[in-house]
Design an enzyme around this catalytic site. Structure first.
Site, PDB file in Angstrom:
ATOM      1  N   ASP A   1       0.789  -1.189   0.084  1.00  0.00           N
ATOM      2  CA  ASP A   1      -0.115   0.034  -0.006  1.00  0.00           C
ATOM      3  C   ASP A   1       0.871   1.288   0.102  1.00  0.00           C
ATOM      4  OD1 ASP A   1      -2.299   1.531   0.002  1.00  0.00           O
ATOM      5  OD2 ASP A   1      -3.450   0.092   1.270  1.00  0.00           O
ATOM      6  N   GLU A   2       0.534   2.352   0.525  1.00  0.00           N
ATOM      7  CA  GLU A   2       1.203   3.726   0.277  1.00  0.00           C
ATOM      8  C   GLU A   2       2.741   3.356   0.613  1.00  0.00           C
ATOM      9  OE1 GLU A   2      -0.434   5.737  -1.175  1.00  0.00           O
ATOM     10  OE2 GLU A   2      -2.477   5.030  -0.610  1.00  0.00           O
TER      11      GLU A   2
END
Ligand SMILES: *[C@@H]1O[C@H](CO)[C@@H](O)[C@H](O)[C@H]1NC(C)=O
Ligand SMILES: *[C@@H]1O[C@H](CO)[C@@H](O)[C@H](O)[C@H]1NC(C)=O
Ligand SMILES: *[C@@H]1O[C@H](CO)[C@@H](O)[C@H](O)[C@H]1NC(C)=O
Length: 439
Positions: free
Chosen positions: A212-213
Site C-alpha cells: 500500500d502507500e
C-alpha cells in the site's frame, strides 16, 4: 565565528531546502536533554509482558515533570499489550533502543504522540524496532505510531515491521523531519508506510516494503521535501486519496526509487474540490510497477466526493526512467483528469517511461500541458479520454535493481523478519545523515 556558523547553516539549509519553508527537527540538541526517564524505573522490565504502562508512567511522572528529558527504553525484548497516548510533551526525546512486540489486539495506535514540541523519537543503536505480527490481527489491531499536531520534531533510526494496519502517520504539525527508517509490511492493502500531512516536513532516507502507500502526502500539505525513498515491492507513493477542500502546494519529491508494486506515483481522487499546485516530481527510477506515472481523478476505488474535481495545476515530472510490467494493460503514463475541472500546467520533462512487454499505450483525459505524451497544449474544456500508442522513449535505460531489492513481497500470513536499516535508499546516493549507530 558567528558569521561562519550562520553561513554553514544557510548552506546546509539551501542544499536541503527545495520547497521547505524553514528549518525542521527538534530545536534543542539531544545532548541538552539530560534527565533520563528509564522505563525500568517506572515499572517496566526487560522481557515485560506489557511495557505500555511503564512507558505511560515514565512519560507522566518524569518527562512531563522535567523539561529536557529522555524517555528511555533500553535494549532488550518487550511485549506491549496496552497502547499509550503521550500528549503535550515539550523539550523531550523518546529513545527506543528495545524491540517491542505487539501482543494486545485493540485498534488505535500503539504510540500516539500529540502536540509535542521540540521532540525527537529515535533509536541510538539504529536497531530499535516495533514488531506488529500483523498477520495475527490483520486490519483489526493497532497502527504503530501517530504524531499529531506536533512542532519542531524528528523521528529517525527506527524499524517498523508488520503493523496490523498503517505503520507511521503524521497528522498535521510543522517542521518535522523523518529519516533513516525501515518499514516492512505485508504484501496486501492497509499496510501504509508513511502517510503525512502538515507543513514544512522533510522526509528522507526511508525504505518501505508493503502493498500500500510508500510515502504518501495527505491533505492538507505544504512545503514538503520527500527524497531518497526506496519502495521495495511497495504499493508505491501517492497523493491522496483527495476529497473536498483540498489544499496541497509546494511539494517536492526527488530521488525516488520504486521496485515492483502498484505504481511509481499516483495522484488519486474521484470528484472533490480544492487544489493541488506547485509540485515537482524529480528523478524517479522505476522497475516493473503495474502503473507508472498515474494521475487518476476517476479513481474507482474511491467513493465519489462532492464537487467537480480537485484542480491540479503547475505540476512537473522531470527525469523519470523506468518501465511498467505491461504498458498496454496499464499505461506507463496516464493523466485521467476531472472533466469538470481539467488539469493545467502539467509539464513532462525527460520522462522516459516504458513497458517490459515492448508495447505501451498512454492515456489522457482533460489534461493540458507540455512535453508530449497525449497532453493537449494550452487550456480548455474537459475533453474525453484519448489514447496514444507510444514507442520506446529515447534515452530510456532499463534501470537495474538495487542490491537488496525484493523479488516478491512478504506473505500476509506469516511472521516478517526485522531487517536492519539500509545506508543507501537511491541508486548511487548515500543517505543524508549517517545512522545513529555510526555517529
Ligand atoms: C519551532 O522552532 C522555530 C525555530 O526554528 C521557532 O521559531 C518556533 O518558535 C518553534 N515553535 C514552537 C512552538 O516552539
Ligand atoms: C510552479 O511550481 C514550481 C515548483 O514545482 C514553482 O517553483 C513555481 O514557482 C510554480 N509556478 C507558479 C507560476 O506558481
Ligand atoms: C528488500 O527486501 C529484501 C528481500 O527480503 C530484503 O533482503 C532487503 O533487506 C529489503 N530491503 C530493505 C532496505 O529492507
Amino acid at each position: 565565528m558567528f558569521i561562519t556558523a550562520i553561513t554553514i547553516f544557510t548552506a546546509l539549509f539551501a542544499g536541503a531546502s527545495a520547497q521547505l519553508s524553514g528549518r525542521v527537527g527538534p530545536t534543542t540538541a539531544l545532548s541538552q536533554k539530560k534527565t533520563v526517564c528509564n522505563v525500568l524505573n517506572y515499572g517496566g522490565k526487560v522481557g515485560s509482558s506489557d511495557i505500555g504502562p511503564a512507558i505511560g508512567s515514565a512519560f507522566t511522572n518524569c518527562v512531563k515533570k522535567n523539561s529536557g528529558s529522555v524517555l528511555y527504553v533500553p535494549p532488550g525484548n518487550y511485549n506491549m499489550a496496552t497502547w499509550q497516548t503521550l500528549n503535550g510533551g515539550s523539550n523531550w526525546a523518546f529513545q527506543m533502543d528495545g524491540v517491542i512486540t505487539r501482543t494486545g489486539t485493540a485498534g488505535g495506535h500503539m504510540i500516539y504522540i500529540g502536540t509535542a514540541n521540540n521532540f525527537e523519537m529515535f533509536s541510538s543503536t539504529s536497531a530499535g524496532a516495533f514488531q506488529g505480527h500483523g498477520y495475527q490481527v490483520r486490519n483489526t489491531g493497532p497502527r504503530f505510531l501517530r504524531v499529531v499536531n506536533s512542532v519542531n520534531w524528528s523521528v529517525h533510526d527506527l524499524i517498523f515491521v508488520d503493523s496490523p494496519e498503517f505503520h507511521v502517520i503524521i497528522d498535521g504539525g510543522s517542521n518535522g523531519e523523518i529519516y533513516n527508517l525501515a518499514i516492512r509490511g505485508a504484501n496486501l492493502g492497509g499496510s501504509d508506510g508513511i502517510d503525512i500531512s502538515g507543513t514544512n516536513h522533510w522526509v528522507h532516507d526511508v525504505e518501505v516494503t508493503n502493498r500500500d502507500e510508500c510515502v504518501t502526502v495527505k491533505n492538507p500539505a505544504s512545503n514538503f521535501l520527500i527524497e531518497r525513498i526506496w519502495c521495495n515491492q511497495s504499493g508505491g507513493s501517492a497523493m491522496g486519496s483527495l476529497s473536498t477542500g483540498i489544499n496541497i502546494k509546494n511539494i517536492v519529491y526527488r530521488n525516488i526509487y520504486t521496485n515492483g508494486g502498484n505504481q511509481a506515483y499516483m495522484i488519486k481522487s474521484n470528484g472533490g474540490s480544492g487544489t493541488v499546485q506547485n509540485v515537482l516530481f524529480q528523478n524517479f527510477i522505476v522497475r516493473g510497477t503495474a502503473y507508472g506515472l498515474d494521475v487518476n481523478q476517476l479513481w474507482a476505488s474511491q467513493t465519489p466526493a462532492a464537487g467537480a474535481g480537485v484542480k491540479l495545476q503547475n505540476i512537473t515530472f522531470q527525469n523519470w526512467d523506468g518501465y511498467v510490467v505491461d504498458g498496454v494493460q496499464r499505461p506507463p503514463v496516464q493523466f485521467i483528469c476531472a472533466t469538470g475541472n481539467p488539469c493545467t500546467g502539467i509539464s513532462l520533462q525527460n520522462v522516459k517511461m516504458w513497458s517490459a512487454t515492448g508495447k505501451a499505450v498512454n492515456k489522457c483525459q482533460a489534461a493540458y500541458g507540455t512535453g508530449g505524451s497525449c497532453l493537449k497544449a494550452g487550456s480548455g474544456g474537459g475533453y474525453a479520454q484519448v489514447t496514444l500508442t507510444v514507442s520506446e522513449p529515447s534515452g530510456y535505460t532499463n534501470p537495474q535493481s538495487m542490491p537488496g531489492d525484493l523479488a516478491a513481497g512478504f506473505s500476509p500470513t506469516a511472521a516478517i523478519p526485522i531487517p536492519s536499516i539500509p545506508t543507501s535508499f537511491y541508486p548511487g546516493l548515500p543517505q543524508i545523515s549517517p545512522l545513529a549507530r555510526n555517529k
